[in-house]
Design a protein around this motif. Structure first.
Motif, PDB file in Angstrom:
ATOM      1  N   ALA A 252       0.756  -1.237   0.039  1.00  0.00           N
ATOM      2  CA  ALA A 252       0.028   0.388  -0.122  1.00  0.00           C
ATOM      3  C   ALA A 252       1.430   1.552  -0.225  1.00  0.00           C
ATOM      4  CB  ALA A 252      -1.026  -0.243   1.360  1.00  0.00           C
TER       5      ALA A 252
ATOM      6  N   TYR B 201      -6.206   1.262  -3.475  1.00  0.00           N
ATOM      7  CA  TYR B 201      -5.446  -0.209  -3.197  1.00  0.00           C
ATOM      8  C   TYR B 201      -5.721  -0.978  -4.549  1.00  0.00           C
ATOM      9  CZ  TYR B 201      -5.359   1.861   1.338  1.00  0.00           C
ATOM     10  OH  TYR B 201      -5.797   2.871   2.568  1.00  0.00           O
TER      11      TYR B 201
ATOM     12  N   ARG C   5      -4.253  -9.666  -0.553  1.00  0.00           N
ATOM     13  CA  ARG C   5      -4.802  -8.321  -0.686  1.00  0.00           C
ATOM     14  C   ARG C   5      -6.146  -7.714  -0.512  1.00  0.00           C
ATOM     15  NH1 ARG C   5      -2.135  -5.652  -5.554  1.00  0.00           N
ATOM     16  NH2 ARG C   5      -0.119  -5.643  -4.836  1.00  0.00           N
ATOM     17  N   TYR C   6      -6.651  -7.028   1.538  1.00  0.00           N
ATOM     18  CA  TYR C   6      -7.639  -6.745   1.340  1.00  0.00           C
ATOM     19  C   TYR C   6      -7.607  -4.693   2.062  1.00  0.00           C
ATOM     20  CZ  TYR C   6     -11.565  -5.103   4.079  1.00  0.00           C
ATOM     21  OH  TYR C   6     -13.306  -4.561   4.864  1.00  0.00           O
ATOM     22  N   GLN C   7      -7.261  -4.174   1.081  1.00  0.00           N
ATOM     23  CA  GLN C   7      -7.942  -2.303   1.444  1.00  0.00           C
ATOM     24  C   GLN C   7      -6.066  -2.169   1.287  1.00  0.00           C
ATOM     25  OE1 GLN C   7      -9.668  -1.508   4.555  1.00  0.00           O
ATOM     26  NE2 GLN C   7     -11.466  -2.154   3.484  1.00  0.00           N
ATOM     27  N   ASP C   8      -5.878  -2.215   2.910  1.00  0.00           N
ATOM     28  CA  ASP C   8      -3.891  -1.807   2.700  1.00  0.00           C
ATOM     29  C   ASP C   8      -3.560  -3.487   3.095  1.00  0.00           C
ATOM     30  OD1 ASP C   8      -4.931  -1.490   5.596  1.00  0.00           O
ATOM     31  OD2 ASP C   8      -3.398   0.175   5.939  1.00  0.00           O
TER      32      ASP C   8
ATOM     33  N   GLY D 139       0.107  -1.957   5.771  1.00  0.00           N
ATOM     34  CA  GLY D 139      -0.781  -0.863   5.332  1.00  0.00           C
ATOM     35  C   GLY D 139       0.048   0.099   5.592  1.00  0.00           C
TER      36      GLY D 139
ATOM     37  N   SER E  10     -13.102 -10.396  -3.016  1.00  0.00           N
ATOM     38  CA  SER E  10     -12.792  -8.749  -2.651  1.00  0.00           C
ATOM     39  C   SER E  10     -13.009  -8.268  -0.734  1.00  0.00           C
ATOM     40  CB  SER E  10     -14.687  -8.145  -2.583  1.00  0.00           C
ATOM     41  OG  SER E  10     -15.202  -9.467  -2.151  1.00  0.00           O
ATOM     42  N   SER E  11     -12.443  -9.874  -0.204  1.00  0.00           N
ATOM     43  CA  SER E  11     -12.063  -9.196   1.172  1.00  0.00           C
ATOM     44  C   SER E  11     -10.628  -9.935   1.027  1.00  0.00           C
ATOM     45  CB  SER E  11     -12.836 -10.310   1.685  1.00  0.00           C
ATOM     46  OG  SER E  11     -12.826 -11.892   1.335  1.00  0.00           O
TER      47      SER E  11
ATOM     48  N   LYS F 279     -10.339 -10.338   4.922  1.00  0.00           N
ATOM     49  CA  LYS F 279     -10.415  -9.051   5.490  1.00  0.00           C
ATOM     50  C   LYS F 279      -9.003  -9.084   6.746  1.00  0.00           C
ATOM     51  CE  LYS F 279     -15.262  -7.602   4.880  1.00  0.00           C
ATOM     52  NZ  LYS F 279     -16.760  -7.702   5.679  1.00  0.00           N
ATOM     53  N   ASN F 280      -9.214  -9.142   8.124  1.00  0.00           N
ATOM     54  CA  ASN F 280      -8.395  -8.062   8.557  1.00  0.00           C
ATOM     55  C   ASN F 280      -6.991  -9.559   9.411  1.00  0.00           C
ATOM     56  OD1 ASN F 280      -7.938  -5.875   8.198  1.00  0.00           O
ATOM     57  ND2 ASN F 280      -9.030  -5.081   9.960  1.00  0.00           N
TER      58      ASN F 280
END
Length: 659
Positions: free
Chosen positions: A339, A407, A422-425, A452, A504-505, A530-531
């Motif tokens: 990121a 991202y 990847r999930y967001q950062d 991130g 997407s996650s 996700k996280n």
């Protein structure tokens, strides 16, 4: 042959086909990048106009003033070219802290380490490497003078180039061919430097400076520079034949020298030699997924710069090297960043390598192609760093900073053998592909994790090649987030992808390797949702082994239940881990760090757990640009966690809750 068959009007030029005024590459339409001018030059008339126009903008004037200050600073020191030959840059490092010495103009025999707080003296290899640094400073001076002359048309900068190159031309014939050990040999050796690689890098830009300043020189000065430096250097490089990034740079130097000398024979050899020419190396070393085959971002951009310098030089000969493969080499890495636009330091890669350090290449790529992808990359980079490269002057447009971060999506590189979730950062990288040749590391199925802001589970990359830890630690399997079997390094093999399921996650990536250790099958499956990260590593064999599952943390682990200090004597590499402690653990256990909670399920009744302190992320390395220019990375240890399992099978599951 590369052919683009769109439309009816076309012209064959070398191995390429021109179609009207455009070429089509992939899904993008690119303006044709060749020049209508005849002759030998590195900067066309339109280039000069663009540079002058940019210099008159607010942002361009800042770049010009910065170059003026650098030229002024260089001229405050001795301008004489050294009488002795240079050595190897990788020797200019403290052997204790892996930290580059602080270069000082007036101390050729004393070299300061900021970690040791002392000067190192009496080592000739350091003294020879100091000369290497002088040549590097001089090359930067020549480059700055080149662009300043083009931007301002002030002949003082051309005279600066002339005077320095005349000095080199007088001294170059006195240097003997030598290697990094200062042994007189023709094998991969140079004259200015201890290797022909550095010789060709220097020539690639020095020839440009000469060509630009040539118009203010007398016929005698031209003859002196050409016979004293340019042609002898070309003759040296013509004798250096090989492969890999060395030969790409040899060819870049030869092409630049050929254009400067107006000698198409030299250009033709560098471009078309069936074994060592530019085209042969592109075919041999560049994967279809756009990556250079040494498997490292550092060793991707290093030859890529040489290729782009070659493409720039040959525009005057109506030869277009900006083909699909070259542009793919620019596009592909942008999909593999964290990121913060940095890369994992795979293989012999400098830690902290980043897109931010490559803006000059993307400025050139955008100037020649007007590809919106390259402009997008530049605008993302300029959110972190200022627009300071001289190459930016080719583009007479301002660059907007992206208001919010972009991202990327989960992806994998088929030929490189690297998967990115990847999930967001948050980013997780799994490495399983080809070894990487002479710059490869024995680390199949290793992972790295970035939250991130920073890598919380890093690939350490490499130290300088001249320090002891390079071979005793950084190039060992134990120094990677993978599994070491029976204390030995993995064999130089290639794993294979089992499945890649992006979402997407995050998604799932699974890979395996069955030949890193004789009779041992290894498989790793990583899922990011996700996280939450799930990581399952399985090793199976028909006989008993000692499996060491390694996680390298960037902060000390607070494990109060870990027992007494102990030493592992299975192999010398374990000696690099200091303050090692051991305990027996039964069942599941949890580790807390500032960035994650990690639950570890060993998959067996009892394991041995080891912790300690080892050489970690190398100090700030040369050539690396961070998002904060003032950032300096001093000596930074890592904190290995080793889970030892004995038997025929290892099955370890870790669950990360990333903060």
């Amino acid at each position: 042959m590369v052919c683009f068959t769109v439309g009816k009007k076309y012209m064959r030029i070398g191995n390429y086909i021109k179609i009207g005024t455009f070429i089509i590459i992939g899904i993008f339409v690119f303006p044709y990048v060749l020049c209508a001018q005849n002759g030998y030059y590195f900067f066309s008339d339109s280039d000069k106009v663009a540079i002058r126009n940019s210099a008159n903008t607010l942002w361009g004037s800042v770049i010009v003033e910065s170059m003026k200050e650098k030229v002024k600073e260089r001229r405050s020191h001795k301008m004489e070219v050294p009488l002795l030959e240079g050595g190897h840059l990788h020797d200019y490092f403290c052997p204790v802290h892996n930290l580059s010495f602080s270069f000082e103009w007036d101390k050729p025999n004393e070299h300061y380490c900021s970690a040791c707080k002392k000067y190192w003296k009496g080592n000739k290899r350091y003294d020879w490497a100091w000369i290497n640094k002088v040549h590097a400073e001089n090359l930067q001076y020549l480059e700055n003078c080149t662009y300043l002359y083009l931007a301002t048309e002030d002949t003082v900068y051309a005279t600066y180039i002339r005077d320095m190159l005349l000095d080199y031309a007088y001294k170059y014939p006195t240097y003997f061919e030598h290697n990094t050990n200062r042994v007189a040999t023709g094998l991969n050796s140079g004259k200015l430097f201890g290797q022909s690689l550095d010789e060709s890098v220097w020539a690639s830009d020095a020839a440009r400076a000469y060509s630009v300043a040539k118009e203010i020189m007398s016929s005698g000065e031209i003859k002196r520079i050409e016979t004293g430096y340019l042609r002898p250097c070309a003759e040296l490089l013509l004798k250096r034949r090989g492969g890999g990034n060395w030969q790409v740079w040899h060819n870049s130097g030869l092409i630049a020298l050929g254009v400067a000398l107006e000698d198409d024979r030299i250009v033709d050899i560098a471009l078309n030699d069936k074994q060592c020419g530019y085209h042969a190396l592109m075919e041999r070393h560049v994967h279809d997924d756009g990556w250079w085959n040494e498997g490292s971002p550092t060793y991707h951009y290093y030859p890529l710069r040489a290729m782009m310098l070659s493409a720039e030089a040959l525009r005057c000969r109506n030869i277009n090297l900006y083909d699909r493969k070259l542009l793919d080499m620019l596009a592909s890495p942008a999909q593999g960043v964290y990121a913060d636009l940095s890369f994992p330091a795979h293989n012999d890669g400098w830690y902290g390598e980043s897109l931010l350090a490559q803006t000059k290449l993307y400025e050139l790529a955008y100037a020649r192609s007007h590809n919106p992808l390259f402009r997008n990359i530049l605008e993302r980079c300029y959110c972190f760093v200022n627009r300071t490269s001289a190459e930016a002057l080719f583009n007479s447009v301002s660059m907007e900073q992206k208001g919010k971060p972009e991202y990327g999506k989960s992806t994998y590189f088929k030929d490189l053998g690297v998967g990115v979730l990847r999930y967001q950062d948050k980013t997780v990288v799994l490495k399983y592909g080809p070894y990487g040749g002479g710059h490869g590391h024995p680390d199949k199925l290793s992972i790295s994790i970035h939250n991130g802001k920073r890598e919380i589970l890093p690939d350490l990359g490499t130290s300088a090649y001249g320090v002891p830890d390079f071979t005793t630690w950084y190039r060992k399997s134990l120094a990677h987030n993978t599994v070491t079997v029976d204390g030995k390094d993995q064999a130089p093999v290639t794993g294979k992808l089992v499945r890649f399921l992006p979402s997407s996650s995050g998604g799932t990536i699974e890979a395996e390797v069955d030949s890193a250790y004789n009779g041992v099958k290894m498989r790793r499956c990583v899922t990011l949702k996700k996280n939450r990260l799930s990581d399952n590593f399985v090793c199976e064999s028909s006989r008993s082994h000692v499996y060491d599952y390694v996680l390298l943390f960037t902060e000390p682990l607070d494990l109060p239940w870990v027992g007494k200090e102990i030493a592992i004597t299975d192999a010398p590499v374990y000696e690099k881990i200091q303050n090692m402690k051991r305990c027996i653990v039964r069942g599941k256990f949890t580790i807390q760090t500032s960035d994650a909670e990690i639950r570890i399920e060993p998959g067996c009744d009892e394991i041995e757990l080891y912790t300690g302190v080892a050489p970690g992320i190398p100090p700030t390395n040369p050539g690396v640009i961070t998002k904060n220019h003032s950032e300096q990375r001093e000596t930074q240890p890592c904190y290995p966690l080793i889970i030892r399992v004995k038997g025929e099978k290892m099955n370890i599951q870790t669950i990360w809750n990333l903060k």
